[in-house]
Motif scaffolding. Structure first.
Motif, PDB file in Angstrom:
ATOM      1  N   UNK A  82     -56.013  15.851  24.348  1.00 22.38           N
ATOM      2  CA  UNK A  82     -56.204  15.822  25.962  1.00 22.38           C
ATOM      3  C   UNK A  82     -55.566  14.639  26.850  1.00 22.38           C
ATOM      4  N   UNK A  83     -55.004  15.286  28.030  1.00 19.26           N
ATOM      5  CA  UNK A  83     -55.191  13.921  29.190  1.00 19.26           C
ATOM      6  C   UNK A  83     -56.119  13.540  29.261  1.00 19.26           C
ATOM      7  N   UNK A  84     -56.450  11.655  29.266  1.00 17.28           N
ATOM      8  CA  UNK A  84     -57.589  11.281  30.239  1.00 17.28           C
ATOM      9  C   UNK A  84     -57.669  11.170  31.441  1.00 17.28           C
ATOM     10  N   UNK A  85     -57.190  11.008  31.825  1.00 22.03           N
ATOM     11  CA  UNK A  85     -56.620  10.829  33.207  1.00 22.03           C
ATOM     12  C   UNK A  85     -57.559  11.995  33.539  1.00 22.03           C
ATOM     13  N   UNK A  86     -56.575  13.781  33.413  1.00 22.22           N
ATOM     14  CA  UNK A  86     -57.264  14.926  33.564  1.00 22.22           C
ATOM     15  C   UNK A  86     -58.937  15.417  33.560  1.00 22.22           C
ATOM     16  N   UNK A  87     -59.210  14.624  32.336  1.00 19.87           N
ATOM     17  CA  UNK A  87     -60.208  14.767  31.941  1.00 19.87           C
ATOM     18  C   UNK A  87     -61.100  13.547  32.729  1.00 19.87           C
ATOM     19  N   UNK A  88     -60.803  12.779  32.624  1.00 23.84           N
ATOM     20  CA  UNK A  88     -61.862  11.444  33.712  1.00 23.84           C
ATOM     21  C   UNK A  88     -61.723  12.489  35.144  1.00 23.84           C
ATOM     22  N   UNK A  89     -61.444  13.223  35.738  1.00 26.84           N
ATOM     23  CA  UNK A  89     -60.648  13.533  37.211  1.00 26.84           C
ATOM     24  C   UNK A  89     -61.936  14.296  37.330  1.00 26.84           C
ATOM     25  N   UNK A  90     -61.501  15.034  36.415  1.00 25.54           N
ATOM     26  CA  UNK A  90     -62.551  16.828  36.211  1.00 25.54           C
ATOM     27  C   UNK A  90     -63.941  16.514  35.580  1.00 25.54           C
ATOM     28  N   UNK A  91     -64.590  15.802  35.182  1.00 23.27           N
ATOM     29  CA  UNK A  91     -65.818  15.404  34.888  1.00 23.27           C
ATOM     30  C   UNK A  91     -66.205  14.347  35.830  1.00 23.27           C
ATOM     31  N   UNK A  92     -65.892  12.867  36.407  1.00 16.72           N
ATOM     32  CA  UNK A  92     -66.261  12.366  37.691  1.00 16.72           C
ATOM     33  C   UNK A  92     -66.036  12.859  38.695  1.00 16.72           C
ATOM     34  N   UNK A  93     -65.440  13.537  39.221  1.00 18.40           N
ATOM     35  CA  UNK A  93     -65.450  14.781  40.428  1.00 18.40           C
ATOM     36  C   UNK A  93     -65.958  15.542  40.284  1.00 18.40           C
ATOM     37  N   UNK A  94     -66.509  16.132  39.169  1.00 18.41           N
ATOM     38  CA  UNK A  94     -67.176  17.531  38.924  1.00 18.41           C
ATOM     39  C   UNK A  94     -68.429  16.884  39.217  1.00 18.41           C
ATOM     40  N   UNK A  95     -69.271  16.364  38.608  1.00 17.73           N
ATOM     41  CA  UNK A  95     -70.575  15.443  38.437  1.00 17.73           C
ATOM     42  C   UNK A  95     -70.837  15.117  39.248  1.00 17.73           C
TER      43      UNK A  95
END
Length: 216
Positions: free
Chosen positions: A115-128
């Motif tokens: 999966x996209x590392x940038x996509x996962x990083x954005x979703x988790x960082x901004x989500x939490x």
């Protein structure tokens, strides 16, 4: 399915269409960069410091008369750990699935795009970060009627931000659409686990001793 399944041809067709679409390249690059750890991590750190300060400032109010100390640092710490887990999960998945990237990326890294590392990083960082903000604002117990709209508004903003990040990654040719979708699914699991830990552990431990009468 993303690497070798029947959806791959459709996914790549959609990816090429978006990459050559009339979506502005400048804003797409800007939003794609928001998934970079160098951007997402400082944003999360600022929110973690703010959330920790809110908890530290309110510890005396939550634990009157010398009760057990409030572990105000637990929610920010859990948020940081959630982001730290992202590369630990994404990198092995990339190596295992070894999905080829878009043509423009093939010269630098031929495999390992799902999966996209940038996509996962954005979703988790901004989500939490959003969850910490919602928790901190609710903890202040001010403007109760407005709080009913505050949490949905924050969630909506973060969701739209991540959609923009995903579109930016595909528009700039950094990832296929399913790479981004897979990263969102992974992030959803991590955020669900974080919320479960938050409810089961952090809020209970962070408020340990709140409201207890002192021993005599």
């Amino acid at each position: 399915m993303a690497g070798h399944g029947p959806l791959r041809a459709l996914d790549e067709r959609l990816g090429r269409a978006l990459a050559t679409s009339h979506l502005p390249a400048g804003p797409a690059e800007f939003f794609a960069d928001l998934g970079n750890t160098a951007v997402a991590l400082p944003v999360l750190c600022v929110v973690m410091v703010w959330a920790g300060w809110q908890g530290w400032r309110g510890r005396s109010e939550e634990v009157p008369n010398g009760g057990a100390p409030v572990r105000w640092w637990l929610p920010p710490l859990a948020a940081g750990l959630a982001l730290a887990v992202v590369p630990a999960l994404v990198v092995p998945l990339k190596l295992w699935l070894a999905r080829p990237g878009p043509p423009g990326m093939a010269g630098g890294a031929p495999d390992g795009f799902y999966p996209s590392g940038h996509g996962a990083t954005a979703a988790v960082a901004y989500g939490v970060a959003a969850l910490l903000v919602i928790r901190g604002v609710r903890g202040r117990r001010t403007g109760r009627p407005a709080l009913r709209l505050f949490a949905p508004a924050v969630v909506a903003v973060v969701a739209l931000l991540n959609v923009a990040v995903g579109l930016g990654l595909v528009r700039r040719g950094y990832h296929w659409p399913l790479d981004v979708l897979g990263s969102w699914c992974l992030a959803a699991v991590l955020l669900a686990v974080w919320c479960a830990v938050w409810c089961a552990v952090c809020d209970r431990w962070a408020g340990a001793g709140a409201g207890r009468a002192p021993r005599r």
